[in-house]
Scaffold this motif. Structure first.
Motif, PDB file in Angstrom:
ATOM      1  N   ARG A  28      -0.573   5.275 -12.018  1.00 45.23           N
ATOM      2  CA  ARG A  28      -0.086   3.903 -12.103  1.00 45.23           C
ATOM      3  C   ARG A  28       0.351   3.474 -13.452  1.00 45.23           C
ATOM      4  NH1 ARG A  28      -5.405   0.743 -10.697  1.00 45.23           N
ATOM      5  NH2 ARG A  28      -4.601  -0.911  -9.750  1.00 45.23           N
ATOM      6  N   GLY A  29       1.733   2.825 -13.538  1.00 40.86           N
ATOM      7  CA  GLY A  29       2.028   2.606 -14.664  1.00 40.86           C
ATOM      8  C   GLY A  29       1.581   1.025 -14.947  1.00 40.86           C
ATOM      9  N   ARG A  30       2.091   0.578 -16.262  1.00 38.36           N
ATOM     10  CA  ARG A  30       1.806  -0.921 -16.630  1.00 38.36           C
ATOM     11  C   ARG A  30       2.099  -1.964 -15.510  1.00 38.36           C
ATOM     12  NH1 ARG A  30       4.645  -1.560 -21.021  1.00 38.36           N
ATOM     13  NH2 ARG A  30       3.728  -0.074 -22.247  1.00 38.36           N
ATOM     14  N   ALA A  31       3.541  -1.574 -14.882  1.00 37.35           N
ATOM     15  CA  ALA A  31       4.047  -2.595 -14.129  1.00 37.35           C
ATOM     16  C   ALA A  31       4.001  -2.236 -12.577  1.00 37.35           C
ATOM     17  CB  ALA A  31       5.427  -2.811 -14.695  1.00 37.35           C
ATOM     18  N   THR A  32       3.582  -1.154 -12.398  1.00 39.97           N
ATOM     19  CA  THR A  32       3.567  -0.860 -10.868  1.00 39.97           C
ATOM     20  C   THR A  32       2.806  -1.843 -10.065  1.00 39.97           C
ATOM     21  OG1 THR A  32       3.322   1.529 -11.940  1.00 39.97           O
ATOM     22  CG2 THR A  32       2.967   1.403  -9.436  1.00 39.97           C
ATOM     23  N   ALA A  33       3.493  -2.230  -8.951  1.00 40.63           N
ATOM     24  CA  ALA A  33       3.284  -3.305  -8.028  1.00 40.63           C
ATOM     25  C   ALA A  33       1.956  -2.622  -7.186  1.00 40.63           C
ATOM     26  CB  ALA A  33       4.208  -3.554  -7.087  1.00 40.63           C
ATOM     27  N   PRO A  34       1.120  -3.279  -6.685  1.00 42.25           N
ATOM     28  CA  PRO A  34      -0.148  -2.688  -6.011  1.00 42.25           C
ATOM     29  C   PRO A  34       0.603  -2.206  -4.561  1.00 42.25           C
ATOM     30  CG  PRO A  34      -0.531  -4.954  -6.943  1.00 42.25           C
ATOM     31  CD  PRO A  34       0.823  -4.981  -7.362  1.00 42.25           C
ATOM     32  N   HIS A  35       1.296  -2.923  -3.888  1.00 41.36           N
ATOM     33  CA  HIS A  35       1.982  -2.517  -2.915  1.00 41.36           C
ATOM     34  C   HIS A  35       2.421  -0.968  -3.052  1.00 41.36           C
ATOM     35  CE1 HIS A  35       5.703  -4.137  -3.907  1.00 41.36           C
ATOM     36  NE2 HIS A  35       6.166  -3.303  -3.248  1.00 41.36           N
ATOM     37  N   VAL A  36       2.868  -0.725  -4.207  1.00 43.24           N
ATOM     38  CA  VAL A  36       3.505   0.627  -4.390  1.00 43.24           C
ATOM     39  C   VAL A  36       2.397   1.623  -4.653  1.00 43.24           C
ATOM     40  CG1 VAL A  36       5.143   1.948  -6.195  1.00 43.24           C
ATOM     41  CG2 VAL A  36       5.611  -0.280  -5.251  1.00 43.24           C
ATOM     42  N   ILE A  37       1.415   1.430  -5.183  1.00 42.87           N
ATOM     43  CA  ILE A  37       0.213   2.040  -5.201  1.00 42.87           C
ATOM     44  C   ILE A  37      -0.294   2.504  -3.855  1.00 42.87           C
ATOM     45  CG2 ILE A  37      -2.094   2.320  -6.231  1.00 42.87           C
ATOM     46  CD1 ILE A  37      -1.297   0.796  -8.588  1.00 42.87           C
ATOM     47  N   ALA A  38      -0.452   1.323  -3.165  1.00 44.90           N
ATOM     48  CA  ALA A  38      -1.108   1.594  -1.684  1.00 44.90           C
ATOM     49  C   ALA A  38      -0.162   2.279  -0.845  1.00 44.90           C
ATOM     50  CB  ALA A  38      -1.137   0.185  -0.994  1.00 44.90           C
ATOM     51  N   THR A  39       1.205   2.291  -1.231  1.00 48.33           N
ATOM     52  CA  THR A  39       2.267   3.167  -0.310  1.00 48.33           C
ATOM     53  C   THR A  39       2.073   4.586  -0.627  1.00 48.33           C
ATOM     54  OG1 THR A  39       3.851   1.056  -0.108  1.00 48.33           O
ATOM     55  CG2 THR A  39       4.734   3.401   0.119  1.00 48.33           C
ATOM     56  N   VAL A  40       1.772   4.777  -1.972  1.00 46.02           N
ATOM     57  CA  VAL A  40       1.887   6.193  -2.251  1.00 46.02           C
ATOM     58  C   VAL A  40       0.591   6.780  -2.001  1.00 46.02           C
ATOM     59  CG1 VAL A  40       2.080   7.781  -4.391  1.00 46.02           C
ATOM     60  CG2 VAL A  40       3.724   5.991  -3.988  1.00 46.02           C
ATOM     61  N   MET A  41      -0.394   6.071  -2.067  1.00 47.87           N
ATOM     62  CA  MET A  41      -1.748   6.445  -1.597  1.00 47.87           C
ATOM     63  C   MET A  41      -1.626   6.872  -0.132  1.00 47.87           C
ATOM     64  SD  MET A  41      -3.569   6.512  -4.458  1.00 47.87           S
ATOM     65  CE  MET A  41      -5.405   6.845  -4.119  1.00 47.87           C
ATOM     66  N   GLU A  42      -1.467   6.102   0.438  1.00 49.94           N
ATOM     67  CA  GLU A  42      -1.408   6.376   2.010  1.00 49.94           C
ATOM     68  C   GLU A  42      -0.254   7.373   2.635  1.00 49.94           C
ATOM     69  OE1 GLU A  42      -1.140   3.250   5.480  1.00 49.94           O
ATOM     70  OE2 GLU A  42       0.626   4.112   5.318  1.00 49.94           O
ATOM     71  N   LEU A  43       1.038   7.424   1.719  1.00 45.15           N
ATOM     72  CA  LEU A  43       1.968   8.442   1.771  1.00 45.15           C
ATOM     73  C   LEU A  43       1.387   9.806   1.689  1.00 45.15           C
ATOM     74  CD1 LEU A  43       4.823   9.350   2.683  1.00 45.15           C
ATOM     75  CD2 LEU A  43       5.101   9.152   0.060  1.00 45.15           C
ATOM     76  N   SER A  44       0.572   9.920   0.545  1.00 53.96           N
ATOM     77  CA  SER A  44      -0.122  10.987   0.250  1.00 53.96           C
ATOM     78  C   SER A  44      -0.977  11.801   1.262  1.00 53.96           C
ATOM     79  CB  SER A  44      -0.812  11.146  -1.039  1.00 53.96           C
ATOM     80  OG  SER A  44       0.121  10.561  -2.110  1.00 53.96           O
ATOM     81  N   ARG A  45      -1.914  10.726   1.600  1.00 53.01           N
ATOM     82  CA  ARG A  45      -2.755  11.201   3.005  1.00 53.01           C
ATOM     83  C   ARG A  45      -2.072  11.811   4.162  1.00 53.01           C
ATOM     84  NH1 ARG A  45      -6.152   7.452   0.647  1.00 53.01           N
ATOM     85  NH2 ARG A  45      -5.310   5.820   1.969  1.00 53.01           N
TER      86      ARG A  45
END
Ligand code: 3H9
Length: 687
Positions: free
Chosen positions: A448-465
């Motif tokens: 997670r970068g300083r500016a990374t939006a929460p929905h971007v984190i949620a997207t990549v966590m879900e995509l990874s799974r």
């Protein structure tokens, strides 16, 4: 009756359903309630047979592992599962297990205590207890050989791999696989007027004691190779062998003793910790409520090298179309050839059908110059590990990718914020650090970068799974969680060689302890040129705890880059077998004398202490700085990405099991003797 049990009538059958989300794990209370329901049915003249099934997608996923942890910690009394299983088995009316989903561990044990087993298609059965450092503890090692024979039972109990429905039918574990629902199939079986038939009374599939002992010797040897230093697999084999020589009840007592010994041991505590740790990584505290992951329907990968092509395979394996781009036609061709070779090898081993290979290849479309990248919902950059180059690629992607698309970098060490800053949409940028080979390794560090939006984190966590990966969220720092911790650990290994420890002794001190590879051999595998570049960058950035010069630099300068140049810390002939090189021993003596480094003899214990303390101390700093969300996330990274033995639970669990006070004392002693490098970080986690 327990609220986790419901009973309904289906013709003359009483259907008892275990309904304890998420996976119907068994507790004493639930199993007691099942046994009571079966006993009550015996008294009810209107009931002809009992059918036992699970609600939802699972039959029963075994004993409740949280409960086992509490028993191991002495917080709950030992289990009495066998008594309840015996009451179910003793029912005077037929009891039929209707397997609507997986029956694992105590779930299979329960099914085997029933008189018949009817399964829906696609289910699995297994005794995975060894993966938790345990052996089956509710009759699995005694009933399974009575149904499937000693050899099959040893295989399933020793290695813990599940069997599919068809294989289980063939082995004799299941009686029937039905097309429709398992309960309907069980009702139909009951209507045939089947008689009571107890697994405990079966003798026809048991080998004689001597044959079982010979099989046990073979399996014990195989366990030592496949799961070295683990106590549970040979104990499981031993308990299955006991089924062939002991009466049933005596066999149960033998199994129980083995189960309890394993449950008291450190290995099961570590493996149960890893089980829950791996499932906890997906929970990200602090994301705003209701944050929705974006739908990912198409992906693109920039860079067709080893990592890029492996990442493209991950998308294709999950059924997602993916564009694969490279600025060099030759690289692109080589990347595609690697992908094809990989899939064909999987087909050769029977893991994929020819049609699956074709379908996956068809999902990967090679392109030049980012052609079509504007259609992707996510772009993963996987070009050479150089900041300026990555920034250039991101600047270009910024002009091409559609608004809202996620832009991920597969950097393993570089500053995600510096990469994000080269775009006008840093909120869409984050790190997605796959481990090599990307199509095989489950771990992904999501940075997670300083500016990374929460929905971007949620997207990549879900995509990874969705890609069947194990995502661990990390903060942005040099090397994130894994490589940042690995650097001081490896630096200690190098320093020990400089101080007189032979190269092989250092590696073996750690492999004898359970690490998959020694830290110096890892250098040769990854490439000493790669580690040299990382050290240069760390030096440039003034990263602490990375030595500014080391003997490894000398090896690099001599062109000894590891396996790729057939020489590094070791020499390599045609294969990957590492041979000792007297030249390295000579060079290091020369280097150390020139640097004035004192020489001494080291024990394996000293070597382990220094390397592991350096690893744990850096882990403590990472936790303190909030780079990792929880200590257990660090464990998941090391177990899944760095060959740390799962049965030691990962570095943070290992430290906590040793006692954090003891770890602090040892660090303090080194700090007092040798200075600031060993300054103890805050050591205050629980795992
Ligand atoms: C045993 O049976 C001993 C006996 O021989 C003798 C006793 C005397 N307990 O994996 P998922 C939770 S030892 C407690 O993400 P999936 C899991 O933590 C046991 N919790 O789903 C997660 O919770 P959360 C032998 C359990 O669909 C949620 O369920 N059995 C248990 O990918 C969903 O899990 C095993 O080793 C449990 N037994 O896979 C089987 N199992 O959502 C262990 C799961 O809060 N389980 N949870 O994070 C599995 O292999 C998989 O969970 C399963 C489903 C294949 C069932």
């Amino acid at each position: 009756m327990s609220s986790a049990i419901t009973s309904t009538r289906h013709a003359s059958c009483l259907v008892v359903t275990i309904d304890s989300p998420p996976v119907n794990a068994l507790t004493e209370e639930i199993l007691e309630a099942v046994a009571e329901a079966v006993a009550a049915a015996a008294e009810d003249p209107a009931v002809g047979a009992v059918i036992l099934t699970g609600a939802g997608r699972t039959f029963v996923a075994g004993a409740d592992i949280r409960m086992l942890e509490r028993i191991a910690a002495g917080e709950e009394p030992p289990l009495r599962f066998n008594e309840a299983m015996a009451r179910i088995e003793q029912s005077p009316k037929p009891v039929i297990a209707a397997l609507n989903g997986p029956a694992l561990g105590g779930g299979l044990e329960l099914a085997m205590a029933c008189h018949y087993r009817v399964a829906a298609q696609g289910i699995q059965v297994g005794q995975p207890e060894v993966k938790l450092g345990l052996i089956p503890g509710a009759g699995g090692t005694q009933r399974l050989p009575r149904l499937a024979g000693v050899e099959k039972a040893m295989e399933m109990c020793a290695f813990g791999e599940p069997a599919g429905a068809a294989a289980a039918l063939e082995a004799g574990i299941l009686d029937r696989i039905v097309e429709g629902g398992a309960v309907e199939g069980a009702v139909a079986l009951a209507a045939e007027g089947v008689a009571v038939r107890r697994t405990r009374d079966r003798q026809d599939r048991l080998s004689d004691g001597a044959a079982a002992e010979s099989l046990a010797a073979l399996f014990t040897e195989a366990c030592a190779k496949r799961m070295p230093r683990q106590a549970a697999p040979p104990a499981a084999v031993d308990a299955v062998a006991a089924a062939a020589r002991l009466a049933f009840d005596e066999g149960l007592r033998y199994e129980k003793k083995g189960f309890e010994e394993c449950l008291e041991g450190e290995q099961s505590k570590a493996l149960m910790h890893v089980f829950f740790a791996e499932r906890a990584t997906g929970r990200v505290p602090g994301l705003p409520a209701g944050v929705q992951p974006l739908a990912v329907r198409a992906a693109a990968v920039a860079g067709a090298g080893t990592m890029g092509s492996g990442i493209a395979m991950c998308f294709a394996n999950a059924g997602l179309p993916v564009l694969l781009a490279d600025s060099s036609a030759e690289h692109l061709e080589r990347g595609l050839a690697n992908i094809r070779r990989n899939y064909e090898a999987a087909a050769g081993k029977g893991r994929l059908s020819a049609e699956q290979v074709q379908a996956r290849l068809a999902l990967i479309r090679p392109v030049r110059g980012y052609d079509g990248f504007e259609t992707a919902d996510i772009v993963v950059e996987a070009v050479f590990e150089e900041l300026a180059l990555k920034q250039h690629v991101f600047r270009t992607l910024d002009g091409i990718a559609r608004p809202g698309a996620v832009l991920a970098t597969n950097t393993s060490t570089l500053d995600v914020d510096a990469i994000a800053a080269s775009t006008r949409r840093p909120d869409s940028v984050l790190g997605m650090h796959f481990f090599s080979p990307a199509n095989v390794m489950r771990l992904v560090e999501v940075v997670r970068g300083r500016a990374t939006a929460p929905h971007v984190i949620a997207t990549v966590m879900e995509l990874s799974r969705r890609l069947k990966k194990l995502p661990v969220l990390a903060g942005n720092c040099f090397g994130f969680i894994g490589n940042r911790m690995f650097a001081p650990y490896r630096a200690q290994a190098v320093s020990l060689v400089e101080q007189g420890a032979p190269v092989r002794q250092v590696d073996e001190a750690l492999t004898n302890w359970g690490m998959a590879m020694g830290p110096l051999a890892v250098g040769d595998l990854v490439g000493l040129d790669v580690y040299w570049l990382i050290r240069q960058e760390a030096l440039r950035l003034g990263i602490p705890h990375t030595p500014c010069a080391s003997f490894e630099d000398e090896l690099y300068k001599l062109g000894r880059h590891g396996q790729k140049s057939r020489a590094g810390w070791y020499v390599y002939g045609d294969g990957r077998r590492a041979g000792d090189d007297p030249e390295v021993a000579r060079l290091v003596r020369e280097y150390s004398s020139w640097q004035g480094i004192e020489q001494r003899a080291w024990s394996e214990r000293d070597i382990r202490e220094r390397t592991l303390l350096a690893l744990i101390n850096e882990g403590a700093r990472i936790l303190d700085e909030g780079i990792a969300l929880r200590a257990s996330d660090i464990d998941v990274v090391f177990v899944n990405g760095f060959g740390f033995p799962a049965w030691r639970g990962g570095p943070m669990h290992y430290a906590a099991a040793l006692g954090l006070d003891r770890v602090r004392d040892r660090l303090q002693a080194l700090y007092d003797a040798e200075g600031p490098y060993w300054k103890p970080a805050p050591l205050n986690w629980t795992t």
